[in-house]
Write an enzyme that holds these catalytic residues in place. Sequence first.
Site, PDB file in Angstrom:
ATOM      1  N   GLN A 110       0.289  31.326   0.086  1.00 56.00           N
ATOM      2  CA  GLN A 110      -1.103  30.961   0.378  1.00 56.00           C
ATOM      3  C   GLN A 110      -1.210  29.629   1.101  1.00 56.00           C
ATOM      4  OE1 GLN A 110      -4.731  31.543  -2.308  1.00 56.00           O
ATOM      5  NE2 GLN A 110      -4.361  29.370  -2.578  1.00 56.00           N
ATOM      6  N   ASP A 139     -22.382  43.632   7.991  1.00 55.89           N
ATOM      7  CA  ASP A 139     -21.377  43.621   9.050  1.00 55.89           C
ATOM      8  C   ASP A 139     -20.828  45.022   9.294  1.00 55.89           C
ATOM      9  OD1 ASP A 139     -19.084  42.507  10.734  1.00 55.89           O
ATOM     10  OD2 ASP A 139     -19.930  40.661   9.937  1.00 55.89           O
ATOM     11  N   ASP A 148      -6.448  40.150  -1.262  1.00 53.67           N
ATOM     12  CA  ASP A 148      -6.998  38.797  -1.296  1.00 53.67           C
ATOM     13  C   ASP A 148      -8.518  38.791  -1.438  1.00 53.67           C
ATOM     14  OD1 ASP A 148      -6.143  36.212  -1.478  1.00 53.67           O
ATOM     15  OD2 ASP A 148      -5.681  35.944   0.635  1.00 53.67           O
ATOM     16  N   HIS A 172     -14.069  43.042  11.708  1.00 58.70           N
ATOM     17  CA  HIS A 172     -14.954  41.877  11.749  1.00 58.70           C
ATOM     18  C   HIS A 172     -15.514  41.542  10.370  1.00 58.70           C
ATOM     19  CE1 HIS A 172     -18.670  39.628  12.886  1.00 58.70           C
ATOM     20  NE2 HIS A 172     -17.938  39.216  13.900  1.00 58.70           N
ATOM     21  N   LEU A 183      -9.564  35.032  -2.351  1.00 55.13           N
ATOM     22  CA  LEU A 183      -9.185  34.531  -3.671  1.00 55.13           C
ATOM     23  C   LEU A 183      -8.263  33.314  -3.602  1.00 55.13           C
ATOM     24  CD1 LEU A 183      -8.501  38.042  -5.173  1.00 55.13           C
ATOM     25  CD2 LEU A 183     -10.282  36.477  -5.962  1.00 55.13           C
ATOM     26  N   ASN A 185      -5.275  32.310  -4.962  1.00 56.79           N
ATOM     27  CA  ASN A 185      -4.124  32.839  -5.692  1.00 56.79           C
ATOM     28  C   ASN A 185      -2.840  32.270  -5.080  1.00 56.79           C
ATOM     29  OD1 ASN A 185      -4.022  34.307  -3.279  1.00 56.79           O
ATOM     30  ND2 ASN A 185      -5.054  36.077  -4.175  1.00 56.79           N
ATOM     31  N   VAL A 189      -4.732  33.612   2.132  1.00 53.44           N
ATOM     32  CA  VAL A 189      -5.620  32.494   2.421  1.00 53.44           C
ATOM     33  C   VAL A 189      -6.586  32.316   1.257  1.00 53.44           C
ATOM     34  CG1 VAL A 189      -5.492  32.834   4.929  1.00 53.44           C
ATOM     35  CG2 VAL A 189      -7.263  34.015   3.613  1.00 53.44           C
ATOM     36  N   ASN A 263     -22.702  33.214  20.890  1.00 54.12           N
ATOM     37  CA  ASN A 263     -21.562  32.828  21.718  1.00 54.12           C
ATOM     38  C   ASN A 263     -21.921  32.838  23.204  1.00 54.12           C
ATOM     39  OD1 ASN A 263     -20.157  32.821  19.302  1.00 54.12           O
ATOM     40  ND2 ASN A 263     -19.358  34.871  19.610  1.00 54.12           N
ATOM     41  N   TYR A 276     -34.901  32.608  14.083  1.00 51.86           N
ATOM     42  CA  TYR A 276     -36.122  32.745  13.296  1.00 51.86           C
ATOM     43  C   TYR A 276     -36.261  31.624  12.267  1.00 51.86           C
ATOM     44  CZ  TYR A 276     -36.666  37.466  15.211  1.00 51.86           C
ATOM     45  OH  TYR A 276     -36.830  38.538  16.055  1.00 51.86           O
ATOM     46  N   SER A 326     -19.426  33.746  14.772  1.00 51.37           N
ATOM     47  CA  SER A 326     -19.284  34.710  13.683  1.00 51.37           C
ATOM     48  C   SER A 326     -18.398  34.160  12.583  1.00 51.37           C
ATOM     49  CB  SER A 326     -18.664  36.011  14.200  1.00 51.37           C
ATOM     50  OG  SER A 326     -19.602  36.814  14.851  1.00 51.37           O
TER      51      SER A 326
END
Length: 399
Positions: A110, A139, A148, A172, A183, A185, A189, A263, A276, A326
Site C-alpha cells: 500500500q 458514475d 481495496d 471511471h 481501504l 490496509n 492505495v 476539463n 449551479y 473528475s
Amino acid sequence: MWPVLLAYYTGVATAAGAMIAWSGNKKVGKRKIILFHQEKPLPSCRALLQKRGGQVLKELPLVHALVARLPAKGKVIEELGLHPDIRLIEDDFEVHTVELPAARIRQEKQIVPWGVERIGAPRAWQVAAGEKVKVAVLDTGLDAGHPDLAANVRGTQNIKFPGWRAGDGNGHGTHVAGIIAALNNSFGVVGVAPRAEIYGVKIFNRQGDGYISDIVAGLDWALKNKMQVVNMSFGTSQPSQALEEAVRKCVQAGMVLVAAAGNEGRDDSVLYPARYPGVIAVSAVDKKDNLASFSSRGTEVTVTAPGVDILSTYPGGKYRTMSGTSMACPHAAGVAALILAQDRRLSGRQVARIICRTAIKLPDLSPREQGDGLVNATALAAVARFIGEMGTAGEESVG
C-alpha cells in the site's frame, strides 16, 4: 479532454407560458423531459402524453416530470407546450464521458497517493476517517468486489439498466470511488476517507453514455436513500432545467453535492452541475500546485484539489492513474465525508462553508482558478470551532 461529459443541446424557446427546448432534429420519437405543475398527479400526466401519441419511458418524481418520446409529425410538441398542466418541455439530451487512456500500475504494497497526502488526509485520520457517512458515486458503476473497496461498499443501484447489477465496464466510477474511500490496509492505495460508506449509482453505460434524465434519477435515488455526500465527476456545457431543479432540491434537503468543474482548459468554462448554486465546484491542480492545463476556471469554482496522475482503484482488482477534474472532485467529496464523520448533524451548506473557510490559498493561483483554495483535510480538528462560530447564524451560499 479528460473525463468529462459532452452534451448536445441547441436552445430554448418560449411558447405561451411553457418553455420548449428542441434540437432541430425532426426524427420521430426524440426523447423529451416534460415537467408538469405539482398539482397534476403523474398518472394523469402519463395519460395525457399517451393520448397524444407519446411513449412514456420513465418517471422523474424528484422534479415532477416524465421522460417520453413524442411524435415529431404534426404539432404535438407545440400543442403540449400550450397545455396548462405543462410548465416545461426540454430535450433529454445524450451525454457521454470522454477519457484519455489510463496508465496501468502494478500496485502491491500500500501507498498513500500523492493527492491524498497533499491535502493532509493521513493526519486527519487521527480525528475521523469517514465512519458511518454515506457517499453516493453517480458514475459508470462500481467494481463492488475490488479488494481495496469491497468492505466499504454498502450498496449499488443501476439507474441506467434497472434490474441489472451496477458493474463498471468503463473504469471511471471505480477509480473515483477509490479516491474517496479505498481501504486503509496493507496493499494497493488508500482513499481520503478510508472508512466512508460507498454506494455506487450507475447512470452511464460501459461506453460512458447516458441521458440528463439518468442523472436526475440518480439524484432522486440518492435523496430517497438518505445519502449525505454525492460525488458528480461529470459535467455538461449546456444547462437543463430538470437537472437544476433536482440539484436545488437535494441542496435544500441538506445533502453535500460535489461536482467536477470541467476539463475545458479555459476561463469562464465551469460546467453544469458544478455551475449551479449550492454545488461544491472543484478545479484541478498538479503536484506543484499549478492549475492543471485542462482544468476549467471561473467565478463558480469553489475549491481546487489534486487532479493530475492520480493513482486509484480500477475494475478487476487493478490500479491505474488518471487525470481530470473528475479525479479532483472525489478528493473534496472525501473531505466532506471526514467532516460529517465528526458531526453528522451538519447540513450540506455548513459542510461547504467549513471546506471553504479551511481551504489553503495557493499563492500562484487566482480565485477563478482555485476558488477559496486547496481543499484541506488537516483542518478537521478545527471543525468543532467552526460549528460554534456558525451557531444559528445564516449559512453562506456556495457555488
